[in-house]
Design an enzyme around this catalytic site. Structure first.
Site, PDB file in Angstrom:
ATOM      1  N   SER A 140     -31.291  49.002 -43.374  1.00 36.67           N
ATOM      2  CA  SER A 140     -32.063  49.085 -44.446  1.00 36.67           C
ATOM      3  C   SER A 140     -31.282  47.781 -45.488  1.00 36.67           C
ATOM      4  CB  SER A 140     -32.324  50.265 -45.494  1.00 36.67           C
ATOM      5  OG  SER A 140     -33.207  50.064 -46.573  1.00 36.67           O
ATOM      6  N   TYR A 154     -39.776  41.256 -48.148  1.00 36.25           N
ATOM      7  CA  TYR A 154     -38.584  42.158 -47.802  1.00 36.25           C
ATOM      8  C   TYR A 154     -38.160  43.399 -48.258  1.00 36.25           C
ATOM      9  CZ  TYR A 154     -33.554  42.455 -46.140  1.00 36.25           C
ATOM     10  OH  TYR A 154     -32.631  42.643 -45.576  1.00 36.25           O
ATOM     11  N   LYS A 158     -38.402  47.136 -46.415  1.00 36.13           N
ATOM     12  CA  LYS A 158     -37.006  48.185 -46.412  1.00 36.13           C
ATOM     13  C   LYS A 158     -37.517  49.319 -47.025  1.00 36.13           C
ATOM     14  CE  LYS A 158     -34.268  45.349 -43.827  1.00 36.13           C
ATOM     15  NZ  LYS A 158     -33.926  45.607 -42.412  1.00 36.13           N
TER      16      LYS A 158
END
Length: 258
Positions: A140, A154, A158
């Protein structure tokens, strides 16, 4: 999962950085790997160095028509007869663009690359991992918890993967799923942050990442990569199921560098 037993692992993002470090950690302990990369050439060295321990699949995981998810599991089973762990370590930072300016199609591609491909691979691996009481380790990011200018896609992907670990823990009690924050590592992604994406970021964020490189503050890939690798194959992880943990968290002491 006994510590000394050789395991079979599917590993994505193994051609560089954290994934490559994890691969070497696992292979040096005689484990077996199916590694996935966009191009075969990126992983040829691993195959040459460990010919009896490595199988390579080439292609884009976000392209469902390639069936890489099913092929990876089939390859592990046909080559070694089992699957013990899956390390989901691939992903893209792009698009690095403010929400007000981003094209929705770019976000859709980002989610397909970082989330859709991960879910597809996990789905394909679940039946075999149930049988082995296996593990899923997800790489992660601290960006899942912190807002950075331009990193909305992004960070959101995650965060989804962190929640995926929680969902899998509820749905698949025979499988241990853990999400790991690897910290700021000296990788190609960090170079791209400094040299390619800097203009789309805030001044403070630009200085933060440039300063970490300049002042020697970046981690070696072997540090979080080693923890991720050992978590996939070693020790009892029952109390860690579903958690999002930093690679150097005190609860991971057993899996940190010896």
């Amino acid at each position: 999962m006994a510590d000394q037993e050789e395991k079979v692992i599917i590993l994505t993002g193994a051609s560089r950085g954290i994934g490559l470090a994890a691969a070497h950690t696992l292979l040096s302990s005689s484990h077996k790997l199916v590694v996935i990369s966009r191009t075969h050439a990126a992983l040829d060295q691993l195959h040459y160095q460990y010919p009896s321990q490595v199988e390579v699949l080439a292609g884009d995981l976000s392209n469902a028509s390639l069936r890489l998810n099913e092929k990876a599991v089939e390859l592990a089973l046909s080559r070694w007869g089992r699957l013990d762990a899956l390390i989901v370590n691939h992903g893209t930072l792009e698009p690095v663009r403010r929400i007000a300016e981003v094209d929705l199609g770019e976000w859709e591609r980002g989610f397909r690359s970082n989330v859709g491909s991960a879910v597809g691979l996990i789905q394909a691996a679940i039946p075999s991992l149930r049988k082995s009481h296996g593990r899923i380790i997800i790489t992660s990011s601290g960006a899942s918890q912190t807002g950075y200018v331009g990193w909305g896609c992004y960070g959101a992907t995650k965060a989804v993967l962190n929640h995926l670990a929680l969902t899998l823990t509820a749905e698949e009690p025979l499988i241990a799923t853990i999400s790991i924050r690897p910290g700021v590592v000296d990788t190609e992604m960090q170079r791209e942050i400094r040299e390619v994406h800097a203009e789309a970021m805030s001044e403070s964020d630009r200085e933060k990442f440039a300063g970490l490189k300049r002042d020697g503050g970046l981690l070696r890939a072997e540090q979080p990569g080693g923890v991720i690798a050992r978590l996939a194959v070693r020790g009892e992880v029952g109390g860690l199921k579903g958690k999002f943990l930093s690679w150097n968290d005190a609860s991971l002491g057993e899996w940190q560098e010896e």
